[in-house]
Design a protein around this motif. Structure first.
Motif, PDB file in Angstrom:
ATOM      1  N   PRO A   1      27.443  22.639  28.583  1.00 30.02           N
ATOM      2  CA  PRO A   1      28.376  23.769  28.640  1.00 30.02           C
ATOM      3  C   PRO A   1      27.705  25.021  29.197  1.00 30.02           C
ATOM      4  CG  PRO A   1      28.490  22.668  26.502  1.00 30.02           C
ATOM      5  CD  PRO A   1      27.294  22.097  27.215  1.00 30.02           C
ATOM      6  N   ALA A   2      28.353  25.646  30.146  1.00 27.98           N
ATOM      7  CA  ALA A   2      27.820  26.866  30.758  1.00 27.98           C
ATOM      8  C   ALA A   2      28.628  28.060  30.273  1.00 27.98           C
ATOM      9  CB  ALA A   2      27.893  26.766  32.279  1.00 27.98           C
ATOM     10  N   ARG A   3      27.949  29.088  29.820  1.00 27.73           N
ATOM     11  CA  ARG A   3      28.635  30.305  29.385  1.00 27.73           C
ATOM     12  C   ARG A   3      29.112  31.068  30.614  1.00 27.73           C
ATOM     13  NH1 ARG A   3      25.125  33.618  25.147  1.00 27.73           N
ATOM     14  NH2 ARG A   3      27.107  34.761  25.099  1.00 27.73           N
ATOM     15  N   ARG A   4      30.301  31.633  30.534  1.00 26.79           N
ATOM     16  CA  ARG A   4      30.788  32.399  31.677  1.00 26.79           C
ATOM     17  C   ARG A   4      29.938  33.654  31.854  1.00 26.79           C
ATOM     18  NH1 ARG A   4      36.471  33.715  28.669  1.00 26.79           N
ATOM     19  NH2 ARG A   4      35.800  35.508  27.463  1.00 26.79           N
ATOM     20  N   GLU A   5      29.750  34.003  33.114  1.00 26.65           N
ATOM     21  CA  GLU A   5      28.900  35.148  33.433  1.00 26.65           C
ATOM     22  C   GLU A   5      29.661  36.472  33.349  1.00 26.65           C
ATOM     23  OE1 GLU A   5      27.185  31.501  34.978  1.00 26.65           O
ATOM     24  OE2 GLU A   5      29.081  32.421  35.588  1.00 26.65           O
ATOM     25  N   THR A   6      30.960  36.439  33.598  1.00 30.65           N
ATOM     26  CA  THR A   6      31.765  37.656  33.598  1.00 30.65           C
ATOM     27  C   THR A   6      32.249  37.957  32.182  1.00 30.65           C
ATOM     28  OG1 THR A   6      32.505  37.206  35.851  1.00 30.65           O
ATOM     29  CG2 THR A   6      33.814  38.773  34.569  1.00 30.65           C
ATOM     30  N   GLY A   7      32.000  39.179  31.722  1.00 30.55           N
ATOM     31  CA  GLY A   7      32.353  39.556  30.364  1.00 30.55           C
ATOM     32  C   GLY A   7      33.856  39.707  30.154  1.00 30.55           C
ATOM     33  N   GLN A   8      34.252  39.722  28.893  1.00 38.80           N
ATOM     34  CA  GLN A   8      35.666  39.757  28.542  1.00 38.80           C
ATOM     35  C   GLN A   8      36.370  41.005  29.071  1.00 38.80           C
ATOM     36  OE1 GLN A   8      37.297  37.233  27.174  1.00 38.80           O
ATOM     37  NE2 GLN A   8      39.232  38.357  27.355  1.00 38.80           N
ATOM     38  N   SER A   9      35.700  42.146  29.012  1.00 40.02           N
ATOM     39  CA  SER A   9      36.355  43.380  29.458  1.00 40.02           C
ATOM     40  C   SER A   9      36.641  43.342  30.961  1.00 40.02           C
ATOM     41  CB  SER A   9      35.492  44.600  29.121  1.00 40.02           C
ATOM     42  OG  SER A   9      34.253  44.539  29.815  1.00 40.02           O
ATOM     43  N   VAL A  10      35.730  42.750  31.731  1.00 40.46           N
ATOM     44  CA  VAL A  10      35.957  42.636  33.170  1.00 40.46           C
ATOM     45  C   VAL A  10      37.047  41.615  33.464  1.00 40.46           C
ATOM     46  CG1 VAL A  10      34.902  41.931  35.366  1.00 40.46           C
ATOM     47  CG2 VAL A  10      33.650  43.417  33.791  1.00 40.46           C
ATOM     48  N   LEU A  11      37.063  40.508  32.722  1.00 44.98           N
ATOM     49  CA  LEU A  11      38.128  39.509  32.906  1.00 44.98           C
ATOM     50  C   LEU A  11      39.500  40.125  32.628  1.00 44.98           C
ATOM     51  CD1 LEU A  11      36.478  36.397  31.212  1.00 44.98           C
ATOM     52  CD2 LEU A  11      36.861  36.760  33.663  1.00 44.98           C
ATOM     53  N   GLU A  12      39.546  40.947  31.613  1.00 45.04           N
ATOM     54  CA  GLU A  12      40.820  41.624  31.293  1.00 45.04           C
ATOM     55  C   GLU A  12      41.203  42.595  32.400  1.00 45.04           C
ATOM     56  OE1 GLU A  12      40.103  43.333  27.480  1.00 45.04           O
ATOM     57  OE2 GLU A  12      40.255  41.402  26.418  1.00 45.04           O
ATOM     58  N   ALA A  13      40.217  43.269  32.976  1.00 45.66           N
ATOM     59  CA  ALA A  13      40.491  44.193  34.081  1.00 45.66           C
ATOM     60  C   ALA A  13      40.985  43.426  35.314  1.00 45.66           C
ATOM     61  CB  ALA A  13      39.237  44.996  34.414  1.00 45.66           C
ATOM     62  N   ILE A  14      40.356  42.289  35.607  1.00 42.63           N
ATOM     63  CA  ILE A  14      40.802  41.466  36.733  1.00 42.63           C
ATOM     64  C   ILE A  14      42.250  41.041  36.530  1.00 42.63           C
ATOM     65  CG2 ILE A  14      40.511  39.194  37.828  1.00 42.63           C
ATOM     66  CD1 ILE A  14      37.464  39.553  37.373  1.00 42.63           C
ATOM     67  N   ALA A  15      42.550  40.560  35.331  1.00 39.24           N
ATOM     68  CA  ALA A  15      43.920  40.114  35.034  1.00 39.24           C
ATOM     69  C   ALA A  15      44.910  41.261  35.177  1.00 39.24           C
ATOM     70  CB  ALA A  15      43.979  39.523  33.624  1.00 39.24           C
ATOM     71  N   ARG A  16      44.513  42.440  34.759  1.00 37.09           N
ATOM     72  CA  ARG A  16      45.413  43.599  34.805  1.00 37.09           C
ATOM     73  C   ARG A  16      45.645  44.076  36.243  1.00 37.09           C
ATOM     74  NH1 ARG A  16      42.740  46.127  31.537  1.00 37.09           N
ATOM     75  NH2 ARG A  16      41.513  47.581  32.802  1.00 37.09           N
ATOM     76  N   HIS A  17      44.583  44.212  36.999  1.00 37.46           N
ATOM     77  CA  HIS A  17      44.713  44.752  38.354  1.00 37.46           C
ATOM     78  C   HIS A  17      45.298  43.730  39.339  1.00 37.46           C
ATOM     79  CE1 HIS A  17      42.653  48.367  37.172  1.00 37.46           C
ATOM     80  NE2 HIS A  17      41.526  47.726  36.889  1.00 37.46           N
ATOM     81  N   PHE A  18      44.832  42.486  39.274  1.00 37.12           N
ATOM     82  CA  PHE A  18      45.173  41.528  40.322  1.00 37.12           C
ATOM     83  C   PHE A  18      46.449  40.746  40.048  1.00 37.12           C
ATOM     84  CE2 PHE A  18      40.890  42.697  41.283  1.00 37.12           C
ATOM     85  CZ  PHE A  18      40.847  42.671  42.671  1.00 37.12           C
ATOM     86  N   ALA A  19      47.107  41.045  38.935  1.00 39.66           N
ATOM     87  CA  ALA A  19      48.423  40.464  38.668  1.00 39.66           C
ATOM     88  C   ALA A  19      49.550  41.355  39.172  1.00 39.66           C
ATOM     89  CB  ALA A  19      48.602  40.206  37.176  1.00 39.66           C
ATOM     90  N   GLN A  20      49.183  42.474  39.789  1.00 39.36           N
ATOM     91  CA  GLN A  20      50.207  43.411  40.273  1.00 39.36           C
ATOM     92  C   GLN A  20      51.089  42.731  41.335  1.00 39.36           C
ATOM     93  OE1 GLN A  20      50.685  46.521  38.998  1.00 39.36           O
ATOM     94  NE2 GLN A  20      49.076  46.003  37.537  1.00 39.36           N
ATOM     95  N   PRO A  21      52.340  43.174  41.480  1.00 40.05           N
ATOM     96  CA  PRO A  21      53.307  42.452  42.310  1.00 40.05           C
ATOM     97  C   PRO A  21      53.163  42.610  43.823  1.00 40.05           C
ATOM     98  CG  PRO A  21      54.347  44.361  41.301  1.00 40.05           C
ATOM     99  CD  PRO A  21      52.981  44.247  40.693  1.00 40.05           C
ATOM    100  N   SER A  22      52.206  43.385  44.291  1.00 42.75           N
ATOM    101  CA  SER A  22      51.982  43.502  45.734  1.00 42.75           C
ATOM    102  C   SER A  22      50.542  43.925  45.965  1.00 42.75           C
ATOM    103  CB  SER A  22      52.920  44.540  46.359  1.00 42.75           C
ATOM    104  OG  SER A  22      52.548  45.855  45.962  1.00 42.75           O
ATOM    105  N   LEU A  23      50.073  43.772  47.199  1.00 38.85           N
ATOM    106  CA  LEU A  23      48.721  44.224  47.535  1.00 38.85           C
ATOM    107  C   LEU A  23      48.610  45.729  47.330  1.00 38.85           C
ATOM    108  CD1 LEU A  23      45.883  43.769  48.701  1.00 38.85           C
ATOM    109  CD2 LEU A  23      46.889  44.003  50.989  1.00 38.85           C
ATOM    110  N   ALA A  24      49.620  46.468  47.736  1.00 35.59           N
ATOM    111  CA  ALA A  24      49.598  47.929  47.560  1.00 35.59           C
ATOM    112  C   ALA A  24      49.493  48.300  46.091  1.00 35.59           C
ATOM    113  CB  ALA A  24      50.857  48.545  48.170  1.00 35.59           C
ATOM    114  N   ASP A  25      50.171  47.545  45.238  1.00 36.79           N
ATOM    115  CA  ASP A  25      50.103  47.815  43.797  1.00 36.79           C
ATOM    116  C   ASP A  25      48.728  47.487  43.227  1.00 36.79           C
ATOM    117  OD1 ASP A  25      52.717  48.797  43.418  1.00 36.79           O
ATOM    118  OD2 ASP A  25      53.530  46.772  43.367  1.00 36.79           O
ATOM    119  N   ILE A  26      48.081  46.440  43.741  1.00 35.10           N
ATOM    120  CA  ILE A  26      46.714  46.121  43.306  1.00 35.10           C
ATOM    121  C   ILE A  26      45.780  47.270  43.665  1.00 35.10           C
ATOM    122  CG2 ILE A  26      44.720  44.622  43.747  1.00 35.10           C
ATOM    123  CD1 ILE A  26      46.715  42.294  44.119  1.00 35.10           C
TER     124      ILE A  26
END
Length: 345
Positions: free
Chosen positions: A213-238
């Protein structure tokens, strides 16, 4: 076994396995047209061979495969674009995705672009601690092809959209967490794994015994930020979401700075491609990517990206258009329009 790959790719029948080895370590195993055509023939032969229970793909040297050999694309820019190279490559990607036997990719080192296309559509994607995955195409004025539109949309937390729009590399822990990898192992165990696979032909039982088993390198706070920013409904919104956070958030500021170095056209095409791929089959994705490819080969940014990154090594590409604001919707639509001659699968 000779399927026409010359000294660039080797094929062996070892026990119950058909073993494929990429043998261009000095070129980081970048894929040539000859390698692609030979691998297609080998897969046909292995599938017909009742004595082959599993296909294993591995590589010599410090990279699995750093991508396609794109210098020939640049060299052909004033003549006939190498559409046939990409057509055969995309057919091979689709073939691997629907392959009837277990297809195990042993990935030790860099895997990018075309290398992803011949590994991550298989049933078992096995990464060592040395593996680094990336789809960096937007940085050379291209788009995440070779089935990127099928592979990336399904990653949780908008991680695939993040990888497509930044081109950032991830290591084996993030690959395992996101679903890119099916197994993580120690590099030192590769020879033993190969021997066991050839002996019994059952990848799941073999890989279960070597799984680390390999531990993920990206921390939880960054994963949450990725999910928040990159789930936006358009490129302009991202972009707007990253801009709002960038003053107080180092991740947002750094990510925004990275995106702003990428081709504005490629970013728009990639956003639409990854969004569309979520509801498309692999075959439909490859047909869509072939449409985009033909327009990229007739454009400016792909050649400019190759010039800046590979020919002149590290110079700043001059994108046209130069900013996201200058890319209009009609020009993006044109990349996805039907072709007179569509990709046949």
């Amino acid at each position: 076994m000779d399927f026409g790959g010359g000294d660039e790719i080797r094929f062996e029948r070892l026990g119950k396995a058909g073993v494929v080895t990429l043998t261009r370590p000095q070129a980081l195993n970048a894929l040539t047209h000859r390698m692609i055509k030979a691998l297609e023939k080998a897969l046909d032969a292995f599938e017909r061979d009742a004595g082959v229970d599993v296909v294993i793909v591995k590589a010599e040297g410090r990279a699995f495969s750093a991508g396609g050999d794109i210098m020939h694309v640049y060299e052909a820019r004033a003549g006939k674009p190498p559409v046939d190279f990409f057509a055969d490559e995309y057919r091979l990607n689709a073939r691997i995705n629907s392959y009837k036997k277990p297809y195990v990719a042993l990935i030790d080192g860099i895997v990018m672009g075309g290398g992803v296309g011949i590994s991550f559509h298989g049933s078992q994607r096995v990464l060592t601690e040395n593996a680094q995955f990336a789809m960096p195409e937007v940085g050379i004025g291209f788009f995440p092809d070779v089935g990127g539109s099928h592979l990336l949309p399904g990653l949780g937390g908008s991680f695939g959209m993040y990888l497509a729009l930044t081109g950032n590399r991830v290591r084996y822990g993030d690959a395992l967490w996101s679903g890119l990898a099916t197994h993580t192992i120690k590099a030192a165990d590769q020879a033993a794994i190969l021997d066991r696979l050839c002996a019994n032909g059952d990848p799941e039982s073999v890989l279960r015994g070597f799984f680390v088993p390999a531990r993920r390198e990206t921390g939880q706070s960054v994963l949450e930020a990725i999910a928040r920013h990159f789930a936006q409904p358009s490129l302009a919104d991202i972009i707007a979401s990253l801009e709002r956070a960038s003053g107080a958030d180092e991740f947002a500021a750094k990510t925004l700075a990275t995106i702003r170095t990428r081709s504005p056209t490629s970013l728009n095409v990639a956003w639409r491609q990854i969004s569309a791929g979520l509801t498309l089959s692999m075959e439909a994705c490859m047909k869509m990517e072939f449409r985009i490819l033909n327009r990229m080969l007739a454009g400016h940014d792909f050649y400019e990206g190759i010039r800046a990154v590979i020919v002149d090594k590290g110079s700043t590409p001059q994108w046209r258009p130069a900013s996201l604001a200058e890319v209009d919707a009609a020009s993006v639509d044109a990349y996805f329009a039907p072709l007179e001659r569509e990709l046949d699968l």
